[in-house]
Motif scaffolding. Structure first.
Motif, PDB file in Angstrom:
ATOM      1  N   GLY A   6      16.455  -8.239  -4.817  1.00  0.00           N
ATOM      2  CA  GLY A   6      17.390  -7.425  -5.607  1.00  0.00           C
ATOM      3  C   GLY A   6      18.144  -8.828  -5.798  1.00  0.00           C
ATOM      4  N   SER A   7      19.396  -9.345  -5.612  1.00  0.00           N
ATOM      5  CA  SER A   7      20.027 -10.853  -6.072  1.00  0.00           C
ATOM      6  C   SER A   7      20.036 -11.751  -4.555  1.00  0.00           C
ATOM      7  N   SER A   8      20.067 -10.860  -3.116  1.00  0.00           N
ATOM      8  CA  SER A   8      20.128 -11.483  -2.018  1.00  0.00           C
ATOM      9  C   SER A   8      20.103 -12.689  -2.219  1.00  0.00           C
ATOM     10  N   THR A   9      20.238 -13.845  -1.856  1.00  0.00           N
ATOM     11  CA  THR A   9      19.933 -14.947  -1.055  1.00  0.00           C
ATOM     12  C   THR A   9      19.647 -15.388   0.433  1.00  0.00           C
ATOM     13  N   ASP A  10      19.948 -14.355   1.084  1.00  0.00           N
ATOM     14  CA  ASP A  10      19.476 -14.278   2.807  1.00  0.00           C
ATOM     15  C   ASP A  10      17.678 -14.548   2.461  1.00  0.00           C
ATOM     16  N   LYS A  11      17.767 -15.329   3.881  1.00  0.00           N
ATOM     17  CA  LYS A  11      16.451 -15.897   3.978  1.00  0.00           C
ATOM     18  C   LYS A  11      15.764 -14.376   4.561  1.00  0.00           C
ATOM     19  N   LYS A  12      15.992 -13.533   5.336  1.00  0.00           N
ATOM     20  CA  LYS A  12      15.708 -12.283   5.345  1.00  0.00           C
ATOM     21  C   LYS A  12      15.591 -11.819   4.569  1.00  0.00           C
ATOM     22  N   ASP A  13      15.401 -12.043   3.658  1.00  0.00           N
ATOM     23  CA  ASP A  13      16.013 -10.649   2.165  1.00  0.00           C
ATOM     24  C   ASP A  13      15.048 -11.381   1.338  1.00  0.00           C
ATOM     25  N   THR A  14      13.810 -12.768   1.280  1.00  0.00           N
ATOM     26  CA  THR A  14      13.367 -13.797   0.827  1.00  0.00           C
ATOM     27  C   THR A  14      11.743 -13.793   1.882  1.00  0.00           C
ATOM     28  N   GLY A  15      10.914 -14.374   0.789  1.00  0.00           N
ATOM     29  CA  GLY A  15       9.476 -14.636   1.921  1.00  0.00           C
ATOM     30  C   GLY A  15       8.312 -15.576   0.429  1.00  0.00           C
ATOM     31  N   ARG A  16       7.460 -16.060   1.514  1.00  0.00           N
ATOM     32  CA  ARG A  16       6.195 -15.992  -0.194  1.00  0.00           C
ATOM     33  C   ARG A  16       5.166 -15.057   0.764  1.00  0.00           C
ATOM     34  N   LEU A  17       4.783 -14.949  -0.476  1.00  0.00           N
ATOM     35  CA  LEU A  17       3.150 -14.675  -0.109  1.00  0.00           C
ATOM     36  C   LEU A  17       2.262 -14.969   0.180  1.00  0.00           C
ATOM     37  N   HIS A  18       1.800 -14.144   1.025  1.00  0.00           N
ATOM     38  CA  HIS A  18      -0.087 -14.745   0.936  1.00  0.00           C
ATOM     39  C   HIS A  18      -0.982 -13.793   1.592  1.00  0.00           C
ATOM     40  N   VAL A  19      -1.947 -13.168   0.757  1.00  0.00           N
ATOM     41  CA  VAL A  19      -2.137 -12.278   0.262  1.00  0.00           C
ATOM     42  C   VAL A  19      -4.199 -12.896   0.431  1.00  0.00           C
ATOM     43  N   ASP A  20      -4.240 -12.324   1.642  1.00  0.00           N
ATOM     44  CA  ASP A  20      -6.120 -13.347   2.023  1.00  0.00           C
ATOM     45  C   ASP A  20      -7.009 -11.701   2.408  1.00  0.00           C
ATOM     46  N   PHE A  21      -8.296 -11.564   1.819  1.00  0.00           N
ATOM     47  CA  PHE A  21      -9.162 -10.139   2.857  1.00  0.00           C
ATOM     48  C   PHE A  21      -8.975 -10.360   4.085  1.00  0.00           C
ATOM     49  N   ALA A  22      -9.442  -8.947   4.204  1.00  0.00           N
ATOM     50  CA  ALA A  22      -8.963  -8.402   5.265  1.00  0.00           C
ATOM     51  C   ALA A  22     -10.432  -7.822   6.002  1.00  0.00           C
ATOM     52  N   GLN A  23     -10.908  -8.163   6.830  1.00  0.00           N
ATOM     53  CA  GLN A  23     -12.591  -7.582   7.478  1.00  0.00           C
ATOM     54  C   GLN A  23     -11.098  -5.765   8.161  1.00  0.00           C
ATOM     55  N   ALA A  24     -11.605  -4.940   8.141  1.00  0.00           N
ATOM     56  CA  ALA A  24     -11.830  -3.346   8.486  1.00  0.00           C
ATOM     57  C   ALA A  24     -13.313  -2.352   8.185  1.00  0.00           C
ATOM     58  N   ARG A  25     -12.789  -2.222   9.798  1.00  0.00           N
ATOM     59  CA  ARG A  25     -14.438  -0.817   9.897  1.00  0.00           C
ATOM     60  C   ARG A  25     -14.941  -0.329   9.160  1.00  0.00           C
ATOM     61  N   ASP A  26     -13.847   0.399   8.370  1.00  0.00           N
ATOM     62  CA  ASP A  26     -13.572   1.514   7.292  1.00  0.00           C
ATOM     63  C   ASP A  26     -14.106   1.215   6.447  1.00  0.00           C
ATOM     64  N   ASP A  27     -14.214  -0.192   5.888  1.00  0.00           N
ATOM     65  CA  ASP A  27     -14.428  -1.146   4.539  1.00  0.00           C
ATOM     66  C   ASP A  27     -16.154  -1.233   5.167  1.00  0.00           C
ATOM     67  N   LEU A  28     -16.585  -1.350   5.991  1.00  0.00           N
ATOM     68  CA  LEU A  28     -17.847  -1.907   6.218  1.00  0.00           C
ATOM     69  C   LEU A  28     -18.583  -0.843   6.555  1.00  0.00           C
ATOM     70  N   TYR A  29     -18.026   0.396   7.151  1.00  0.00           N
ATOM     71  CA  TYR A  29     -18.784   1.838   7.581  1.00  0.00           C
ATOM     72  C   TYR A  29     -18.986   2.268   5.823  1.00  0.00           C
ATOM     73  N   GLU A  30     -17.992   2.144   4.778  1.00  0.00           N
ATOM     74  CA  GLU A  30     -18.167   2.978   4.019  1.00  0.00           C
ATOM     75  C   GLU A  30     -19.907   2.158   2.983  1.00  0.00           C
ATOM     76  N   TRP A  31     -19.442   0.702   2.869  1.00  0.00           N
ATOM     77  CA  TRP A  31     -20.166  -0.148   2.105  1.00  0.00           C
ATOM     78  C   TRP A  31     -21.681   0.039   3.038  1.00  0.00           C
ATOM     79  N   GLU A  32     -22.104   0.295   4.024  1.00  0.00           N
ATOM     80  CA  GLU A  32     -23.482   0.587   4.769  1.00  0.00           C
ATOM     81  C   GLU A  32     -23.607   1.990   4.143  1.00  0.00           C
ATOM     82  N   CYS A  33     -22.806   2.827   4.148  1.00  0.00           N
ATOM     83  CA  CYS A  33     -22.879   4.372   3.507  1.00  0.00           C
ATOM     84  C   CYS A  33     -23.352   3.911   1.846  1.00  0.00           C
ATOM     85  N   LYS A  34     -22.799   2.952   1.056  1.00  0.00           N
ATOM     86  CA  LYS A  34     -22.917   3.089   0.104  1.00  0.00           C
ATOM     87  C   LYS A  34     -24.877   2.158   0.195  1.00  0.00           C
ATOM     88  N   GLN A  35     -24.792   1.128   0.793  1.00  0.00           N
ATOM     89  CA  GLN A  35     -26.057   0.441   0.537  1.00  0.00           C
ATOM     90  C   GLN A  35     -27.604   1.487   1.304  1.00  0.00           C
TER      91      GLN A  35
END
Length: 595
Positions: free
Chosen positions: A174-203
């Motif tokens: 919204g328009s709030s300046t409170d620290k609890k309402d703000t943040g800096r996004l950090h997006v990175d790759f994550a390792q998941a068993r479901d992704d690896l299983y689907e990738w192996e099935c596809k291979q």
């Protein structure tokens, strides 16, 4: 203050829209090189081309470039990549400083569809996270932690790259300046068993498809299986017997006959049919021998044609070389330019080399023919007699074997006749007619075998008589050879005594073997050439050397001159078997002592 001004400017932005600002989101997605999508999943720009962005100089996103974090694309210094402010329904995203380095990311796991999102506001909810990241694609699941991070799983892999674009953005609720309402996004790759299983099935699925394609390709290029061999019957037997007599269908018929014999189709009833088919196969050998002889005749004719053509080519080469030699004489040589003289000399050398190569080839062919003729002449008549004797012995042995086989067949036929007689009394009246016919056929076969046996016995007696005659002739020839050897030894002694008496007279009566100055020059050149070759040289080699000096010299003239001078030149045989060769050697130093 600046923060207050900034807040006022942000608050002045109308937030009452039912959806997020489409223009800002389209600008951000266009900078990334992706088709801008609205909140409902519909394209904001229907005619968008990802290869032609609104911000030129920025290449479109590639799935192999995860989040532009590992290998960022080269950006021209005069065209900095500017990220825009993104307005959503419940929050606002502010871009990072463009001069800062891109955020670091871990190595992309195979088949990654899950991202880690850190730096979330403390008051952020799953609804706000869904509102921000569903712009990147279909979200399958969100796992939010009590701390300020979560894991988001998308439906496809390329959506992860869109989510990585938001790494580094500052989020404000919204328009709030409170620290609890703000943040800096950090997006990175994550390792998941479901992704690896689907990738192996596809291979594995891709590997199965590849194996299936390879199997289809192998079956396409595999040779077709041979046609099945028909089962034995009287009709098929007659068909195969006719095919065995036809040259074009012989291979197919002989394969069928071999299969029948290996299957065990030969029995007492079908033995005669199989014997006739085997006899037809044996008669095919004569056709094969005749065919081979015809091919050998064609090969000999081709050799003769090749030899005639090669001799004609050599004649033309001699004419061309003669033209070059005549052009090299001073009368014509002075009129040519330097370049023309150089070309003529080079052409002359090339023509002489090619002529010598062809001449050696022709001489080799003639030498092989002479060696074949000499091998035929060397054969001794006694050896011919021995070969004839061995042939007769082999024929007699073959007749013996055939005689034995005929006797065994005769005994077998007699046994069959006896068995048929026994079976005839037990069988019914309907089978009597067929057995009588078989009896007649067997009796006829027995009569024919008896006649053939008598003929074989007569031939055997004749061959034995011929063998005895050959042995007697051999003994006579051996006695004659011994007598001739004794006569030759006595005559050689008498001739030696007479030569010792007549030697001075012959020396006085003998004329000079050299008749002209040309022969004297030839003798000198040949002596010099053979002195350089202490192991001797063939007459063709000597003549090829002399023909380079004078092309009119012929082989017969040189050979006659060298045979006249026996104290100067000596001919010897060197080599064994196929490598037998006549060589001339210089013996003038030894001949000087003898004369």
């Amino acid at each position: 203050s600046t923060d207050g001004g900034r807040n006022l400017s942000l608050d002045s932005i109308p937030m009452g829209l039912p959806m997020s600002d489409p223009t800002a989101w389209a600008t951000a997605m266009n900078n990334l090189g992706m088709a801008p999508m609205g909140m409902t999943g519909q394209p904001l720009l229907p005619d968008f081309d990802p290869a032609l962005g609104m911000m030129t100089g920025i290449p479109p996103i590639n799935p192999m470039m995860p989040g532009l974090g590992i290998v960022p694309p080269p950006i021209p210094p005069d065209m900095p990549a500017v990220k825009e402010i993104i307005h959503c329904k419940s929050c606002t995203l502010f871009p990072p400083n463009p001069h800062l380095p891109p955020p670091a990311t871990r190595e992309r796991p195979p088949g990654c569809k899950t991202v880690f999102v850190g730096g979330l506001p403390e008051n952020g909810t799953e609804q706000i996270i869904m509102e921000v990241f569903e712009q990147c694609g279909e979200v399958i699941a969100i796992r939010k932690s009590k701390k300020n991070f979560c894991h988001i799983r998308f439906a496809e892999e390329f959506m992860v790259d869109k989510a990585l674009y938001l790494s580094g953005y500052r989020i404000r609720l919204g328009s709030s300046t409170d620290k609890k309402d703000t943040g800096r996004l950090h997006v990175d790759f994550a390792q998941a068993r479901d992704d690896l299983y689907e990738w192996e099935c596809k291979q594995r699925m891709l590997a199965r498809e590849e194996r299936h394609r390879r199997r289809l390709a192998e079956e396409r290029f595999r040779p077709p299986s041979p046609p099945p061999v028909v089962h034995y019957s009287d009709h098929e037997c007659s068909v195969v017997a006719e095919k065995l007599k036809d040259d074009t269908k012989f291979s197919e018929a002989i394969q069928t006959l071999l299969t029948w014999i290996e299957r065990g189709e030969v029995n007492r009833r079908t033995a005669n049919n199989f014997y006739s088919m085997i006899q037809s196969a044996n008669s095919h050998i004569r056709r094969l021998v005749n065919e081979k002889a015809a091919h050998e005749k064609e090969m000999e004719e081709a050799k003769e044609k090749f030899k005639l053509a090669l001799s004609g080519i050599l004649v033309q080469f001699e004419q061309i070389v003669a033209v070059y030699h005549s052009a090299s004489k001073q009368k014509a040589w002075d009129h040519f330019t330097k370049a023309q003289r150089k070309n003529i000399s080079v052409w002359c050398k090339q023509a002489e080399e090619i002529r010598n190569i062809h001449n050696d080839e022709l001489m080799g062919i003639r030498r092989e023919e002479e060696m074949e003729m000499s091998d035929e002449e060397i054969e001794d008549p006694s050896e011919m007699k021995e070969t004839e004797e061995s042939v007769l012995v082999s024929q007699v042995e073959a007749l013996k074997e055939e005689n034995d086989s005929l006797r065994w067949q005769l005994d077998a036929y007699r046994n069959e006749v006896e068995l048929l007689k026994q079976e005839q009394g037990k069988a019914s009246r309907d089978e009597d007619t067929t057995k009588e016919q078989q009896m007649k056929l067997l009796q006829q076969a027995l009569q024919g075998m008896q006649k053939h046996l008598l003929k074989v016995q007569e031939e055997y007696k004749k061959r034995e008589a011929e063998l005895e005659k050959v042995k007697e002739d051999k003994l006579k020839i051996e006695t004659l050879l011994e007598n001739l050897k004794e006569q030759e030894s006595s005559t050689s002694r008498v001739c030696a005594c007479s030569q010792e008496k007549e030697c001075p007279v012959e020396k006085t009566l003998s004329n000079s073997p050299v008749k002209s100055e040309r022969e004297v020059l030839l003798v000198g050149i040949i002596s010099t050439f053979l002195h350089v070759h202490p192991f001797g040289a063939s007459i063709e080699y000597i003549c090829s050397y002399l023909q380079r000096l004078d092309s009119k010299i012929c082989t017969a003239e040189v050979e006659v001159l060298m045979t006249r001078l026996q104290n100067t030149f000596r001919q010897e045989l060197s080599g064994v078997g196929a490598s037998l060769e006549k060589r001339w050697k210089f013996c003038g130093f030894d001949g000087l002592k003898m004369t």
